[in-house]
Design a protein around this motif. Structure first.
Motif, PDB file in Angstrom:
ATOM      1  N   ALA A  22       0.835  -1.203   0.000  1.00 15.68           N
ATOM      2  CA  ALA A  22       0.000   0.000   0.000  1.00 15.68           C
ATOM      3  C   ALA A  22       0.873   1.258   0.000  1.00 15.68           C
ATOM      4  O   ALA A  22       0.595   2.229  -0.727  1.00 15.68           O
ATOM      5  CB  ALA A  22      -0.932  -0.009   1.206  1.00 15.68           C
ATOM      6  N   GLU A  23       1.948   1.239   0.800  1.00 14.83           N
ATOM      7  CA  GLU A  23       2.861   2.385   0.835  1.00 14.83           C
ATOM      8  C   GLU A  23       3.571   2.556  -0.504  1.00 14.83           C
ATOM      9  O   GLU A  23       3.743   3.671  -0.994  1.00 14.83           O
ATOM     10  CB  GLU A  23       3.901   2.190   1.949  1.00 14.83           C
ATOM     11  N   VAL A  44       2.576   1.641  -3.560  1.00 15.29           N
ATOM     12  CA  VAL A  44       1.669   2.135  -4.595  1.00 15.29           C
ATOM     13  C   VAL A  44       1.393   3.624  -4.404  1.00 15.29           C
ATOM     14  O   VAL A  44       1.401   4.410  -5.360  1.00 15.29           O
ATOM     15  CB  VAL A  44       0.360   1.310  -4.588  1.00 15.29           C
ATOM     16  N   GLN A  45       1.168   4.051  -3.162  1.00 12.78           N
ATOM     17  CA  GLN A  45       0.932   5.470  -2.901  1.00 12.78           C
ATOM     18  C   GLN A  45       2.157   6.306  -3.267  1.00 12.78           C
ATOM     19  O   GLN A  45       2.035   7.403  -3.841  1.00 12.78           O
ATOM     20  CB  GLN A  45       0.574   5.681  -1.426  1.00 12.78           C
ATOM     21  N   HIS A  46       3.330   5.798  -2.932  1.00 16.26           N
ATOM     22  CA  HIS A  46       4.588   6.486  -3.242  1.00 16.26           C
ATOM     23  C   HIS A  46       4.732   6.655  -4.753  1.00 16.26           C
ATOM     24  O   HIS A  46       5.073   7.748  -5.253  1.00 16.26           O
ATOM     25  CB  HIS A  46       5.745   5.662  -2.663  1.00 16.26           C
ATOM     26  N   ASN A  57       2.346   6.638  -7.024  1.00 13.48           N
ATOM     27  CA  ASN A  57       1.332   7.575  -7.513  1.00 13.48           C
ATOM     28  C   ASN A  57       1.731   9.023  -7.249  1.00 13.48           C
ATOM     29  O   ASN A  57       1.559   9.896  -8.104  1.00 13.48           O
ATOM     30  CB  ASN A  57      -0.019   7.277  -6.864  1.00 13.48           C
ATOM     31  N   ARG A  58       2.257   9.280  -6.056  1.00  8.02           N
ATOM     32  CA  ARG A  58       2.645  10.659  -5.706  1.00  8.02           C
ATOM     33  C   ARG A  58       3.743  11.184  -6.617  1.00  8.02           C
ATOM     34  O   ARG A  58       3.823  12.391  -6.872  1.00  8.02           O
ATOM     35  CB  ARG A  58       3.115  10.727  -4.245  1.00  8.02           C
ATOM     36  N   ARG A  59       4.582  10.315  -7.116  1.00  8.12           N
ATOM     37  CA  ARG A  59       5.691  10.739  -7.976  1.00  8.12           C
ATOM     38  C   ARG A  59       5.289  10.831  -9.452  1.00  8.12           C
ATOM     39  O   ARG A  59       6.153  11.023 -10.313  1.00  8.12           O
ATOM     40  CB  ARG A  59       6.866   9.782  -7.810  1.00  8.12           C
ATOM     41  N   ASN A  63      -4.471  -4.701  -4.314  1.00 11.62           N
ATOM     42  CA  ASN A  63      -3.845  -3.384  -4.479  1.00 11.62           C
ATOM     43  C   ASN A  63      -3.965  -2.861  -5.904  1.00 11.62           C
ATOM     44  O   ASN A  63      -3.237  -1.944  -6.294  1.00 11.62           O
ATOM     45  CB  ASN A  63      -2.382  -3.436  -4.063  1.00 11.62           C
ATOM     46  N   TYR A 110      -0.505  -2.725 -12.725  1.00 11.63           N
ATOM     47  CA  TYR A 110      -1.336  -1.776 -11.987  1.00 11.63           C
ATOM     48  C   TYR A 110      -1.386  -0.469 -12.769  1.00 11.63           C
ATOM     49  O   TYR A 110      -0.343   0.028 -13.234  1.00 11.63           O
ATOM     50  CB  TYR A 110      -0.723  -1.517 -10.605  1.00 11.63           C
ATOM     51  N   ALA A 115      -2.487   3.504 -12.369  1.00 14.90           N
ATOM     52  CA  ALA A 115      -2.831   4.530 -11.380  1.00 14.90           C
ATOM     53  C   ALA A 115      -4.160   5.190 -11.731  1.00 14.90           C
ATOM     54  O   ALA A 115      -4.577   5.201 -12.896  1.00 14.90           O
ATOM     55  CB  ALA A 115      -1.728   5.580 -11.328  1.00 14.90           C
ATOM     56  N   THR A 137      -4.735   8.130 -12.161  1.00 14.36           N
ATOM     57  CA  THR A 137      -4.485   9.217 -13.109  1.00 14.36           C
ATOM     58  C   THR A 137      -3.858   8.710 -14.413  1.00 14.36           C
ATOM     59  O   THR A 137      -3.357   9.506 -15.208  1.00 14.36           O
ATOM     60  CB  THR A 137      -3.537  10.249 -12.479  1.00 14.36           C
TER      61      THR A 137
END
Length: 349
Positions: free
Chosen positions: A97-98, A100-102, A104-106, A127, A139, A141, A143
Motif C-alpha cells: 500500500a505504501e 503504490v501510494q509512493h 502515484n505521488r511521484r 492493491n 497496476y 494509477a 491518473t
C-alpha cells in the motif's frame, strides 16, 4: 512511520534509496545487478526506493520498485519478501500500500510485476494489479488515463541512442505491451509472445558488455522507449564475425525501425561484426516486412522450430551483411577450448 499489526506488534515502515548501507544485505535484488544497484552506482539512471518493515529492529519484510531517472511514468515492482516467521500478519500488504501510494505521488502511471505464488497474487489484486502477460501483472494509477492507447502512441520523431540501465522499466513496458503480437519478442533471452520482459533486459545488458554487442533504443520526444534493438556476437573463434539480433517497436513507430536497424548495423561494423542474423516466427509478417525494409533478406526456413504442443510454426532466418566491419578480430587464444600458440608449436615438433 509506525503502524500496529492486528496482533498488537508495532512495525516500523521505512523508505530507503541506494546506497542502502546497513540494509544492503537484508533486501532482494538480481544477483548480477546487486552490487552496482545497492551500492548506489546506478543512481544516475535508476530510482530504486526500497520499502522496509522492521519489528524490534529486525527487518521482517521488504520490497522495491524501479523507475528511470526523470521518467516516473512506468515502474517495476521487484523482490517482495517477508521473513517466514512473520508471514500472514499483513506486513506485505502494508508495504505494498505504501509502495503504490509512493509511486502515484511521484507521477507514476503503470507498475509491472510478476509472481507464480497464488497468495501473492491475491495481495497484488487487492492493491489494484491485474494479470497481464505470462506470469506478469500490471497496476494502472487512477491518473493513468487511456494508458494503453496513449503511452506508446506517436508523439513526434524519435531518436536512436545507446540503452542505459534507466531504460529497464521503459523496456519492460514496451515488451509487455500486447502489440505488436509477434511470436518472438526477443530471441536472445528467449522472450516469446506470452513472456513478460523485466528480468530479460538485465540479462541482455549484461550479455553485451565488453564489446560483445550493443543495445539501442528508440526514444520519442516524451522520453518514452518506443523501440529497442539488441545484438550479441557469437562466442567462438570461427563465428565472431556473426551476431544474433532481436528488435521490437511500437506499431506507431514502425516507420523508424529501418533507421533503428541501420544504426545497429553501423554499430556492429564498428565492433568487427559483418553478419547480423535474426529470427522471425512464421506469420509475423510485420516483423518480416520491417527487416526487408532494412536490407535484411530471408536466408533460411527452419521447419517446425516453434511449437506450443498443439500448433507448430516455422522459424524464418533473416540476415544482413554489414559493410565496412572494422573491429579487431580476436585471436584463437581468446577463446576457451582453442589450442594455444605454444601448444601448436609443440604439436609441430
Amino acid at each position: 512511520m509506525m503502524k500496529e499489526l492486528a496482533n498488537g506488534e508495532k512495525v516500523f515502515l521505512k523508505v530507503v534509496e541506494p546506497p542502502l548501507g546497513e540494509y544492503r544485505d537484508k533486501v532482494g535484488c538480481w544477483q548480477d545487478l546487486r552490487d552496482d544497484l545497492l551500492a548506489g552506482d546506478l543512481q544516475q539512471w535508476l530510482v530504486a526506493p526500497y520499502f522496509i518493515a522492521e519489528i524490534a529492529g529486525e527487518v521482517v519484510g521488504s520490497m522495491c520498485y524501479y523507475t528511470g531517472v526523470g521518467r516516473p511514468e512506468v515502474g517495476l515492482v521487484e523482490f517482495v519478501q517477508t521473513a517466514e516467521e512473520h508471514r500472514r500478519k499483513g506486513i506485505a500488504a502494508m508495504l505494498m500500500a505504501e509502495l503504490v501510494q509512493h509511486f502515484n505521488r511521484r507521477g507514476g502511471r503503470a507498475l509491472y510485476l510478476c509472481t507464480v505464488n497464488p497468495h501473492a497474487g491475491d495481495l497484488y489484486e487487492k492493491n489494484g494489479f491485474c494479470y497481464w502477460v505470462g506470469d506478469g501483472m500490471r497496476y494502472l494509477a487512477p491518473t493513468a488515463g487511456d494508458y494503453d492507447r496513449e503511452y506508446l502512441a506517436f508523439a513526434g520523431n524519435a531518436r536512436v541512442r545507446a540503452a542505459s540501465w534507466g531504460d529497464l522499466p521503459a523496456a519492460a513496458a514496451l515488451f509487455n505491451h500486447r502489440q505488436p503480437d509477434w511470436g518472438i519478442k526477443e530471441y536472445l533471452t528467449r522472450c516469446f509472445a506470452d513472456t513478460r520482459f523485466e528480468r530479460h533486459f538485465v540479462e541482455l545488458m549484461r550479455r553485451i558488455e565488453e564489446a560483445r554487442g550493443e543495445v539501442l533504443v528508440l526514444e520519442n520526444p516524451l522520453g518514452r522507449v518506443v523501440g529497442l534493438v539488441g545484438f550479441e556476437r557469437l562466442d567462438s573463434f570461427y563465428e565472431q564475425h556473426v551476431a544474433y539480433l532481436s528488435f521490437r517497436a511500437s506499431p506507431a513507430y514502425f516507420g523508424q525501425v529501418p533507421e533503428l536497424l541501420a544504426r545497429a548495423r553501423e554499430r556492429a561494423g564498428e565492433l568487427g561484426i559483418s553478419i547480423l542474423q535474426t529470427y522471425v516466427a512464421e506469420g509475423d509478417n510485420e516483423a518480416a516486412e520491417l527487416l526487408r525494409a532494412a536490407s535484411f533478406i530471408e536466408e533460411a526456413r527452419l521447419r517446425g522450430r516453434l511449437s506450443d504442443g498443439e500448433y507448430t510454426r516455422d522459424m524464418l532466418v533473416y540476415t544482413s551483411q554489414v559493410e565496412r566491419a572494422a573491429g579487431r578480430r580476436h585471436l584463437r587464444d581468446d577463446y576457451y577450448g582453442q589450442r594455444r600458440a605454444w601448444q601448436a608449436e609443440r604439436v609441430q615438433r
